[in-house]
Design an enzyme around this catalytic site. Sequence first.
Site, PDB file in Angstrom:
ATOM      1  N   HIS A  60       1.270  -1.268   0.036  1.00  0.00           N
ATOM      2  CA  HIS A  60       0.223   0.158  -0.051  1.00  0.00           C
ATOM      3  C   HIS A  60       0.709   1.223  -0.247  1.00  0.00           C
ATOM      4  O   HIS A  60       1.021   1.600   1.075  1.00  0.00           O
ATOM      5  CB  HIS A  60      -0.620  -0.169   1.177  1.00  0.00           C
ATOM      6  CG  HIS A  60      -2.241   1.333   1.248  1.00  0.00           C
ATOM      7  ND1 HIS A  60      -3.426   0.672   1.539  1.00  0.00           N
ATOM      8  CD2 HIS A  60      -1.726   1.920   0.693  1.00  0.00           C
ATOM      9  CE1 HIS A  60      -4.170   1.750   1.551  1.00  0.00           C
ATOM     10  NE2 HIS A  60      -3.384   2.995   1.019  1.00  0.00           N
ATOM     11  N   ARG A  64       2.287   8.436  -6.546  1.00  0.00           N
ATOM     12  CA  ARG A  64       1.917   9.828  -6.870  1.00  0.00           C
ATOM     13  C   ARG A  64       2.192   9.701  -8.295  1.00  0.00           C
ATOM     14  O   ARG A  64       1.942   9.512  -9.331  1.00  0.00           O
ATOM     15  CB  ARG A  64       2.781  11.095  -6.145  1.00  0.00           C
ATOM     16  CG  ARG A  64       2.236  11.193  -5.051  1.00  0.00           C
ATOM     17  CD  ARG A  64       0.416  10.595  -4.045  1.00  0.00           C
ATOM     18  NE  ARG A  64       0.543  11.073  -3.011  1.00  0.00           N
ATOM     19  CZ  ARG A  64      -0.986  10.601  -2.699  1.00  0.00           C
ATOM     20  NH1 ARG A  64      -1.366  10.109  -2.840  1.00  0.00           N
ATOM     21  NH2 ARG A  64      -1.184  11.394  -0.771  1.00  0.00           N
ATOM     22  N   LYS A 149     -15.788   7.503  -0.866  1.00  0.00           N
ATOM     23  CA  LYS A 149     -15.407   8.547  -1.424  1.00  0.00           C
ATOM     24  C   LYS A 149     -15.696   8.527  -3.020  1.00  0.00           C
ATOM     25  O   LYS A 149     -14.763   7.221  -3.697  1.00  0.00           O
ATOM     26  CB  LYS A 149     -15.333   9.578  -0.908  1.00  0.00           C
ATOM     27  CG  LYS A 149     -13.406   9.958  -0.523  1.00  0.00           C
ATOM     28  CD  LYS A 149     -13.006  11.365  -0.658  1.00  0.00           C
ATOM     29  CE  LYS A 149     -11.307  11.349   0.055  1.00  0.00           C
ATOM     30  NZ  LYS A 149     -10.818  12.122   0.498  1.00  0.00           N
ATOM     31  N   HIS A 179     -10.564   0.567   0.608  1.00  0.00           N
ATOM     32  CA  HIS A 179     -10.790   1.489   1.586  1.00  0.00           C
ATOM     33  C   HIS A 179     -12.410   1.358   2.705  1.00  0.00           C
ATOM     34  O   HIS A 179     -13.147   1.324   1.725  1.00  0.00           O
ATOM     35  CB  HIS A 179     -10.473   2.789   1.425  1.00  0.00           C
ATOM     36  CG  HIS A 179     -10.589   3.127   2.404  1.00  0.00           C
ATOM     37  ND1 HIS A 179      -9.539   4.561   2.533  1.00  0.00           N
ATOM     38  CD2 HIS A 179     -11.509   4.212   3.427  1.00  0.00           C
ATOM     39  CE1 HIS A 179      -9.840   5.518   3.526  1.00  0.00           C
ATOM     40  NE2 HIS A 179     -11.223   5.202   3.592  1.00  0.00           N
ATOM     41  N   HIS A 228      -5.251  -0.554   5.644  1.00  0.00           N
ATOM     42  CA  HIS A 228      -5.629   0.136   7.179  1.00  0.00           C
ATOM     43  C   HIS A 228      -6.788  -0.480   8.028  1.00  0.00           C
ATOM     44  O   HIS A 228      -7.303   0.541   8.357  1.00  0.00           O
ATOM     45  CB  HIS A 228      -5.515   1.669   6.326  1.00  0.00           C
ATOM     46  CG  HIS A 228      -6.421   2.294   5.641  1.00  0.00           C
ATOM     47  ND1 HIS A 228      -7.537   1.827   5.709  1.00  0.00           N
ATOM     48  CD2 HIS A 228      -6.082   2.754   4.344  1.00  0.00           C
ATOM     49  CE1 HIS A 228      -7.685   2.621   4.610  1.00  0.00           C
ATOM     50  NE2 HIS A 228      -7.275   3.153   3.766  1.00  0.00           N
ATOM     51  N   ASP A 300       0.571   2.099   3.555  1.00  0.00           N
ATOM     52  CA  ASP A 300       0.427   3.832   3.152  1.00  0.00           C
ATOM     53  C   ASP A 300       0.324   4.743   3.023  1.00  0.00           C
ATOM     54  O   ASP A 300       0.168   5.833   3.713  1.00  0.00           O
ATOM     55  CB  ASP A 300      -1.245   3.739   4.520  1.00  0.00           C
ATOM     56  CG  ASP A 300      -2.048   4.587   3.229  1.00  0.00           C
ATOM     57  OD1 ASP A 300      -2.316   4.948   2.010  1.00  0.00           O
ATOM     58  OD2 ASP A 300      -2.858   4.931   4.540  1.00  0.00           O
ATOM     59  N   HIS A 304       1.618  14.258   0.717  1.00  0.00           N
ATOM     60  CA  HIS A 304       1.279  15.380   0.641  1.00  0.00           C
ATOM     61  C   HIS A 304       2.116  16.452   0.744  1.00  0.00           C
ATOM     62  O   HIS A 304       2.919  16.532   1.185  1.00  0.00           O
ATOM     63  CB  HIS A 304      -0.063  16.116   1.151  1.00  0.00           C
ATOM     64  CG  HIS A 304      -1.108  14.453   0.786  1.00  0.00           C
ATOM     65  ND1 HIS A 304      -2.101  14.950  -0.253  1.00  0.00           N
ATOM     66  CD2 HIS A 304      -1.469  13.705   2.257  1.00  0.00           C
ATOM     67  CE1 HIS A 304      -2.918  13.872  -0.349  1.00  0.00           C
ATOM     68  NE2 HIS A 304      -2.788  13.072   1.438  1.00  0.00           N
ATOM     69  N   GLY A 317      -3.393  11.920   5.208  1.00  0.00           N
ATOM     70  CA  GLY A 317      -1.706  10.936   4.532  1.00  0.00           C
ATOM     71  C   GLY A 317      -1.105  11.743   4.831  1.00  0.00           C
ATOM     72  O   GLY A 317      -0.553  12.783   5.009  1.00  0.00           O
TER      73      GLY A 317
HETATM   74  C1  NCD Z   1      -4.356   8.769   0.992  1.00  0.00           C
HETATM   75  C2  NCD Z   1      -3.802   9.023  -0.145  1.00  0.00           C
HETATM   76  O1  NCD Z   1      -3.916  10.671   0.225  1.00  0.00           O
HETATM   77  O2  NCD Z   1      -3.945   9.400  -1.214  1.00  0.00           O
HETATM   78  N1  NCD Z   1      -4.733   9.567   2.141  1.00  0.00           N
HETATM   79  C3  NCD Z   1      -4.770   8.377   3.635  1.00  0.00           C
HETATM   80  O3  NCD Z   1      -5.368   9.053   4.470  1.00  0.00           O
HETATM   81  N2  NCD Z   1      -4.624   7.067   4.144  1.00  0.00           N
HETATM   82  C4  NCD Z   1      -5.680   8.076   0.177  1.00  0.00           C
HETATM   83  C5  NCD Z   1      -6.175   6.756   1.526  1.00  0.00           C
HETATM   84  O4  NCD Z   1      -5.339   5.904   1.702  1.00  0.00           O
HETATM   85  O5  NCD Z   1      -7.889   6.600   1.546  1.00  0.00           O
HETATM   86 ZN    ZN Z   2      -7.689   4.780   2.408  1.00  0.00          ZN
HETATM   87 ZN    ZN Z   3      -3.702   4.697   0.964  1.00  0.00          ZN
HETATM   88 ZN    ZN Z   4     -12.584  12.627   4.702  1.00  0.00          ZN
END
Ligand code: NCD
Ligand code: ZN
Ligand code: ZN
Ligand code: ZN
Length: 435
Positions: A60, A64, A149, A179, A228, A300, A304, A317
């Site tokens: 996971h 990007r 979502k 998810h 997760h 995960d 960002h 994330g």
């Molecule tokens: C992930 C992302 O930023 O792509 N963010 C997160 O908080 N885990 C998306 C995800 O894995 O749900």
């Molecule tokens: Zn997720």
């Molecule tokens: Zn993720």
């Molecule tokens: Zn949210």
Amino acid sequence: MSSLNIVNGKLWTGSGFVDAGISIVDDWIAKIGKGPTLPKAERVLNAKGKFVFPGFVDVHTHLRDADYSYKEHFRSGTSAAVAGGFTTVLDMPNTSPPITNAQALKRRIRSAQGKIFCDVGFYGSTNSVEITRELANAGCIAFKAYLHKTINGVSFTSDEYIETLAMAAKKFHRVVCFHAEDRKYLGRTEPKTAKDHLLTHPPKAEVSAIAKLIKIAKKTGAKVHVCHLSTKDGLNLIKKAKRNTDITCEATPHHLLLTESLLTKLGGLAVVEPPLRSKEDVATIVKGIADGSVEIIATDHAPHSLKEKLGKNPRPGFPGLETAAGVLMTLVSKGIIPMGGIVSALTTNPARRFSLHAGKLAQGERANVTILDPQKKWKIDPSKFYSKAKYSPFDGMEVQGRIMATIVGGKVVFEDGQIISEPAGKVVLGKQIRS
Ligand code: NCD
Ligand code: ZN
Ligand code: ZN
Ligand code: ZN
């Protein structure tokens, strides 16, 4: 031909350590044996006092790249991976453009070639039966569905969509990953603050989604994987369901260590989905790794930009590839989780679940190896990350256990804190389907 011997280390066998060395020829393991029995090699890496593990597998990761290259790109993300001891990562499909059809997947695979420091496999996401076949044919490793979502125009608002994807996964021999947050229980407005975020992602959203997934797993016989996992009640449901369904789950290092109280201290930097939870949730998931009911640890890794984390409506994330090994080995050295639980969850278990040729040190295997110094104490310092995301909820934590070298396809790509080779990773494709 190139050759490399790794000698004097403690080699992980799958259940414990032995004193043995590895002889690598080109990108393969030629022999495992006592130092003197190994053939001569161009380079000898002395692993005295170190643990020699199969390269870690992260199922996971968000690498990007493309339109999100400002957050992370193939080079920075896979540099972070090898710096953290990961030699195989599976890349999530919520990219821009998204991996929601074969053309996008093929383009992404082409673009990754020559830029990746570790081996990379790719997810695809769709709710269309036709496209599942195309994605599988194009080599996606597994399918992913975000229940909470609409991601990149694909949504799973009706159970029928979820079932369709699960059936396709079964037919094409892929794992289907979720998810698991039921949007029925999620706050309707975008949270403005870190605390808001917690309130809008309550535990029951996860528990409800997992209950639904168990039903679908039972009905379809698909290999269902919950990403997760964050709640005690969610794990209890999964444990019971394992008796008669093919369901597995993963936990992240942050859900194994951190609690919601960190939100007050770190604000947006600690925002993640699913959110950090209570002490009780953490303790239950820790136990799950120890008893094997949580089979996989996945980072995960979700980078960002700092601006996106610190502004209003913080993006969920944070990076995780470079902190995982230190954080997890610290749980081992403190006696909280046994070594076998952690290492299996980073190697054999993810490899088996996702049908990857990885996670094992044996003759004939691809030479992906991770060398870790179990004594080395260090302080997590995000400014030193290879990831573009130079922040972490583990910032400042003192940990024990550090990656000393990472070998991908027989090449030492990372050693003593530095990336020292060209990108040596290869794209890992899912099995071709027949029809
Ligand atoms: C992930 C992302 O930023 O792509 N963010 C997160 O908080 N885990 C998306 C995800 O894995 O749900
Ligand atoms: Zn997720
Ligand atoms: Zn993720
Ligand atoms: Zn949210």
